[in-house]
Design an enzyme around this catalytic site. Structure first.
Site, PDB file in Angstrom:
ATOM      1  N   ARG A 164       0.832  -1.212   0.000  1.00 27.38           N
ATOM      2  CA  ARG A 164       0.000   0.000   0.000  1.00 27.38           C
ATOM      3  C   ARG A 164       0.867   1.263   0.000  1.00 27.38           C
ATOM      4  O   ARG A 164       0.542   2.242   0.665  1.00 27.38           O
ATOM      5  CB  ARG A 164      -0.941   0.031   1.214  1.00 27.38           C
ATOM      6  CG  ARG A 164      -2.020  -1.018   1.198  1.00 27.38           C
ATOM      7  CD  ARG A 164      -2.964  -0.821   0.003  1.00 27.38           C
ATOM      8  NE  ARG A 164      -4.149  -1.638   0.127  1.00 27.38           N
ATOM      9  CZ  ARG A 164      -4.235  -2.901  -0.264  1.00 27.38           C
ATOM     10  NH1 ARG A 164      -3.186  -3.485  -0.815  1.00 27.38           N
ATOM     11  NH2 ARG A 164      -5.361  -3.563  -0.124  1.00 27.38           N
ATOM     12  N   SER A 237     -10.735  -0.645   2.903  1.00 28.26           N
ATOM     13  CA  SER A 237      -9.999  -0.763   4.171  1.00 28.26           C
ATOM     14  C   SER A 237      -9.638   0.631   4.670  1.00 28.26           C
ATOM     15  O   SER A 237      -9.020   1.401   3.926  1.00 28.26           O
ATOM     16  CB  SER A 237      -8.696  -1.525   3.969  1.00 28.26           C
ATOM     17  OG  SER A 237      -8.941  -2.813   3.486  1.00 28.26           O
ATOM     18  N   GLU A 333      -5.099   3.905   6.136  1.00 31.04           N
ATOM     19  CA  GLU A 333      -4.719   3.688   4.741  1.00 31.04           C
ATOM     20  C   GLU A 333      -5.357   4.786   3.881  1.00 31.04           C
ATOM     21  O   GLU A 333      -4.852   5.181   2.850  1.00 31.04           O
ATOM     22  CB  GLU A 333      -5.231   2.313   4.277  1.00 31.04           C
ATOM     23  CG  GLU A 333      -4.585   1.841   2.995  1.00 31.04           C
ATOM     24  CD  GLU A 333      -5.557   1.194   2.038  1.00 31.04           C
ATOM     25  OE1 GLU A 333      -5.364   1.381   0.821  1.00 31.04           O
ATOM     26  OE2 GLU A 333      -6.500   0.530   2.475  1.00 31.04           O
TER      27      GLU A 333
END
Ligand code: EPU
Length: 337
Positions: A164, A237, A333
């Site tokens: 990520r 997420s 995130e």
């Protein structure tokens, strides 16, 4: 090119948060890019490049200019017996690219089917799902540096991809306008099926393995865990899966023997943030219209009129309780604007 003052951002973020920005500039075609740099760019202005808005949480008001690219195009640039190079304009919805790959029998991104957002954002957080990350198929990323208007072209290794993560979230954070991504998709049939939930589903229900059947299994899996952003606001997420040291992990295992863990290249351990949040009993929690998705605790949701501040307050409560129980800090995130 469109310019909107005091633009309402509600329809530009999958969380469906009502928010405003001082200015919004929508780049609709390639020639708008030069127009923007020649006439609109201001060195002292704060810019934020917004893709499909699927990984961002807006606060009430952004005191700067949102740049949104809506170019939508997929061009075949090169083809051999083995692979195809596809140049995809930044504003192309990612779902359109996975659909194109499916229709043209191209392999490599079937596990990434159903991920919301636009293609220009996919290298930024190196989108990933079910054992595949987009870095595995990115050939190059092109765009312009905001401060100079100069074009850039970064190869895969220059993008410094990580979990990520990429150069666009570190060294080049907020300083690039990505205009296209070139993908190298395989013409050779090959699937990545090691992700436990996927393997189970494939073993149970799939006799004939094909691009279509793998895509269908992925979409069924996603739908069983994640809310459909067209129905319930979310940004997928909300937190990254945290990475901790071996010693910390083994200490936690004594008290929490069911903890899921995945090894990383660095020898550290990646925990499942969803499980940590779940073990703190947040799953299904709701406070007004801000909540934690009942099928996947890693996903915060807006049931209707939650504000960015309400989602952020919930995020902080979750971070605190996970830290108190496991001594693990959950990093968001989602980009907080
Ligand atoms: N788990 C729980 N409770 C929960 C959620 C998860 O116990 O509420 C456990 C699951 O049972 C499983 C483990 O945690 O054993 C991992 O869960 P899952 O397979 O759902 O994956 P994840 O690590 O929570 C990541 C990505 C998702 C991606 C899935 C599938 C991140 C931050 N998230 O989630 O990506 O779809 O894997 O590959 O890495 C996104 O980035 O927006 C996103 C949805």
């Amino acid at each position: 090119m469109k310019k909107i003052e005091n633009a309402n951002l509600k329809s530009y973020n999958t969380f469906g948060i009502e928010g405003y920005c001082k200015n919004m500039i929508i780049i609709e075609q390639e020639k708008d890019i030069q127009l923007f740099f020649d006439h609109d760019y201001q060195a002292d202005e704060r810019y934020f490049v917004l893709g499909g808005g699927s990984n961002v949480l807006f606060s009430d008001f952004f005191k700067g200019t949102i740049l949104h690219i809506s170019t939508d195009d997929i061009q075949k640039r090169e083809e051999t017996d083995q692979y195809v190079l596809l140049n995809v304009a930044a504003g192309t919805p990612w779902e359109k690219v996975t659909q194109y790959a499916l229709e043209n029998h191209l392999y490599g991104i079937e596990n990434l089917a159903g991920i919301p957002g636009n293609t220009g954002s996919c290298p930024v957080q190196n989108i990933g799902a079910y054992g595949v990350e987009v870095k595995e198929v990115i050939d190059k990323v092109e765009g312009f540096y905001l401060h100079s208007g100069e074009p850039f072209m970064l190869t895969n290794s220059e993008c410094a991809f990580g979990y990520r993560n990429s150069i666009f979230k570190t060294k080049l954070k907020n300083s690039c306008l990505i205009t296209s991504v070139t993908l190298r998709l395989s013409k050779i049939e090959k699937y990545t099926l090691h992700y436990a939930d996927l393997k189970k589903r494939i073993d149970e229900s799939l006799q004939n393995l094909s691009l279509q059947s793998v895509t269908d299994a992925i979409l069924m899996l996603r739908n069983s865990k994640l809310p459909d952003v067209k129905e319930v606001g979310s940004a997928g997420s909300f937190f990254k899966n945290p990475i901790i040291g071996q010693e910390h992990y083994h200490r936690l295992l004594i008290e929490f023997p069911t903890l899921k863990a995945f090894s990383t290249n660095s020898g550290e351990v990646k925990l499942a943030a969803g499980q940590l949040i779940d073990l703190c009993d947040w799953k299904g929690y709701r406070e007004g219209d801000a909540g934690v998705w009942a099928n996947q605790a890693l996903v915060l949701v807006n049931y209707g009129t939650a504000t960015g501040a309400a989602i952020l307050a919930l995020c902080k409560k979750i971070q605190r309780s996970v830290y108190e129980k496991f001594c693990v800090y959950l990093e968001a995130e989602v980009y907080l604007l």
